[in-house]
Design an enzyme around this catalytic site. Structure first.
Site, PDB file in Angstrom:
ATOM      1  N   LYS A 109      36.096  39.838  38.358  1.00 41.12           N
ATOM      2  CA  LYS A 109      36.194  40.746  39.500  1.00 41.12           C
ATOM      3  C   LYS A 109      36.167  39.999  40.836  1.00 41.12           C
ATOM      4  CE  LYS A 109      34.884  44.836  37.053  1.00 41.12           C
ATOM      5  NZ  LYS A 109      34.587  44.324  35.698  1.00 41.12           N
TER       6      LYS A 109
HETATM    7  C1  PLP Z   1      35.190  44.861  34.558  1.00 42.33           C
HETATM    8  C2  PLP Z   1      35.203  43.986  33.368  1.00 42.33           C
HETATM    9  C3  PLP Z   1      36.110  44.199  32.301  1.00 42.33           C
HETATM   10  C4  PLP Z   1      37.058  45.374  32.259  1.00 42.33           C
HETATM   11  O1  PLP Z   1      38.134  45.252  33.166  1.00 42.33           O
HETATM   12  P1  PLP Z   1      39.027  46.510  33.567  1.00 42.33           P
HETATM   13  O2  PLP Z   1      39.867  46.062  34.697  1.00 42.33           O
HETATM   14  O3  PLP Z   1      38.056  47.585  33.964  1.00 42.33           O
HETATM   15  O4  PLP Z   1      39.827  46.899  32.370  1.00 42.33           O
HETATM   16  C5  PLP Z   1      36.100  43.289  31.244  1.00 42.33           C
HETATM   17  N1  PLP Z   1      35.235  42.255  31.213  1.00 42.33           N
HETATM   18  C6  PLP Z   1      34.348  42.026  32.203  1.00 42.33           C
HETATM   19  C7  PLP Z   1      33.401  40.877  32.090  1.00 42.33           C
HETATM   20  C8  PLP Z   1      34.301  42.874  33.322  1.00 42.33           C
HETATM   21  O5  PLP Z   1      33.405  42.638  34.307  1.00 42.33           O
END
Ligand code: PLP
Length: 459
Positions: A109
């Site tokens: 993120k």
């Molecule tokens: C947010 C997150 C996901 C999921 O990603 P999306 O974009 O919501 O599909 C997967 N793995 C981790 C470690 C995350 O923080």
């Protein structure tokens, strides 16, 4: 490039307007009027650095930030990553892993939220105004948003998390940040309670207007856009193959939707392997056409414990492009009853390359062990879900790249279950040990939350 809402009552927005709006004011999601094609120019991308690549792609979508400013924003956003390649591709066994965890909070993120934070700062400076960001998190989004916005002028950040229900590491990543514009709020309740509070406060339009509330959750278009870049980075690091495939651990359908956008731009991404844990609404949709909300199950990949994938409406918008009535019916049906159905014949040929698989906790742990024993590489549980799905659903003869969405040291208790003999650590996490923390504790009550936001703004 102009942006419009999937629901049709907002149109003609510029990029900065779309970023400031977040969720479209008609309840839909903002999308670009068209997805630009790179065509043959895609071969010219070879040899570009990550920030150069990001700049080339962003230019196609952003025409209300001058190029010089955009370049600065991009360079700044990716200077906080500990690997010079930003998203390095590594060989593991016969396949590849794209490491997306070299940002300040060790989850993918950061790639979008570092950029979004700098875009917000740019807009606020330009318009000489202020913003109060309100967010709810089950863990990773909160710390990445805080890292993207801490210390910035004219913006306060309020992140709610369920008291005692995030991992200890995740809580520390939020509560050890002492910048005066950052407010971590522990709510007495569950993550769903935090999300309900968020929605309740955003529904109070006069409060939203007065306090200039903004959002950083995964429906913000800037996040989708920033994530398309690393799919191009895979292509370059693989040496521009004829075709390749990716396995993506999926929750809100944000990361894999970015893969779809990159594919529509011309990237030869033949197969998009969508990996879910036991919260498998998307897996069931592609198999049966039925999109139905279920109870959330708590798994060992908590960032994917999501039933309603907030970015999915964007994909439906493209699927139903020639049939606005059917799109509206689907949305209405889901909003009123929690279930909606698509005729499987309305899905594009080969489902646009999407193939899905749902992975259990037991398989997740086994995959962590198996990979470690064969290659020495340590997976985090989310990444392991992706590898397990990739193993099942891969096409032979083209390279398979699994996306590593978090560093394993973020999830020490699960890792110690899967690999009791190994100690995983990371200097960023070790450095949090013993630091002072600050959090505000609030009841699950929207008047109290609003009061707190107001008080901070009167200081
Ligand atoms: C947010 C997150 C996901 C999921 O990603 P999306 O974009 O919501 O599909 C997967 N793995 C981790 C470690 C995350 O923080």
């Amino acid at each position: 490039m102009k942006y419009l809402s999937t629901r049709g009552r907002v149109a003609g927005l510029s990029f900065c307007e779309a970023v400031s709006m977040g969720l479209a004011s008609d309840g839909g999601l903002l999308v670009p009027e068209k997805i630009p094609s790179l065509g043959r120019n895609i071969r010219d991308l070879g040899g570009t650095s990550y920030p150069e690549l990001a700049f080339e792609i962003f230019k196609l979508y952003i025409d209300d930030i001058p190029e010089l400013d955009l370049k600065q924003i991009v360079d700044k956003s990716y200077s906080n990553f500990s690997d010079p390649k930003v998203t390095p591709l590594v060989s593991v066994g016969e396949d590849y892993i794209l490491e997306l965890f070299h940002g300040p909070t060790l989850a993918f993120k950061d790639i979008a939220l570092q950029f979004l934070g700098n875009v917000f700062e740019y807009i606020l400076n330009k318009q000489n105004t202020f913003l109060n960001i309100l967010g709810a998190t089950s863990g990773d989004t909160g710390s990445a948003a805080i890292a993207g916005l801490k210390g910035k002028k004219n913006v306060n950040v309020f992140i709610m998390f369920p008291e005692g229900k995030t991992s200890a590491v995740q809580e520390k990543q939020m509560t050890t940040v002492m910048d005066s514009n950052i407010h971590s709020i522990a709510i007495d309740g569950s993550f769903d309670d935090c999300q309900s509070l968020l929605k309740e406060v955003f529904r109070d339009l006069s409060f939203k207007e007065e306090l200039k509330l903004g959002a950083v959750n995964s429906v913000n278009w800037a996040r989708v856009l920033a994530q398309t870049v690393y799919y191009f980075s895979i292509y370059i690091q693989l040496g521009m193959p004829r075709a390749f495939q990716v396995a993506v651990p999926t929750g809100n359908f944000g990361n894999i939707f970015s893969a779809y956008v990159a594919k529509e731009m011309g990237l030869p991404l033949e197969r998009l392997i969508l990996a879910t844990n036991q919260n498998d609404i998307l897996h069931r949709f592609f198999k049966t056409g039925l999109y139905r909300r279920d109870e959330v199950r708590f798994t060992s990949s908590p960032a994917m414990d999501i039933q309603v994938a907030s970015n999915f409406e964007r994909y439906l918008f493209y699927v139903y492009h020639s049939s606005r009535d059917k799109f509206q019916q689907f949305i209405n049906s889901f909003e009123s009853s929690g279930a909606a159905r698509i005729d499987l014949s309305d899905l594009p040929e080969n489902n646009d390359g999407f193939v899905t698989s749902s992975v259990s906790d037991l398989e997740t742990i086994k995959r962590i062990r198996y990979t470690y024993e064969r290659t020495g590489y340590i997976l985090d549980p989310h990444t392991a879900v992706g590898l397990a799905a990739g193993f099942r659903k891969r096409k032979n003869e083209i390279p398979l790249v699994s996306l590593a969405t978090a560093h394993p040291a973020k999830f020490p208790s699960l890792l110690s279950k899967a690999l009791p003999e190994v100690r995983v650590s990371h200097p960023i996490i070790e450095s949090l040990e013993g630091l002072p923390t600050r959090k505000r504790h609030l009841e699950n009550d929207s008047p109290a939350l609003k009061e707190f936001i107001k008080t901070v703004n009167q200081r």
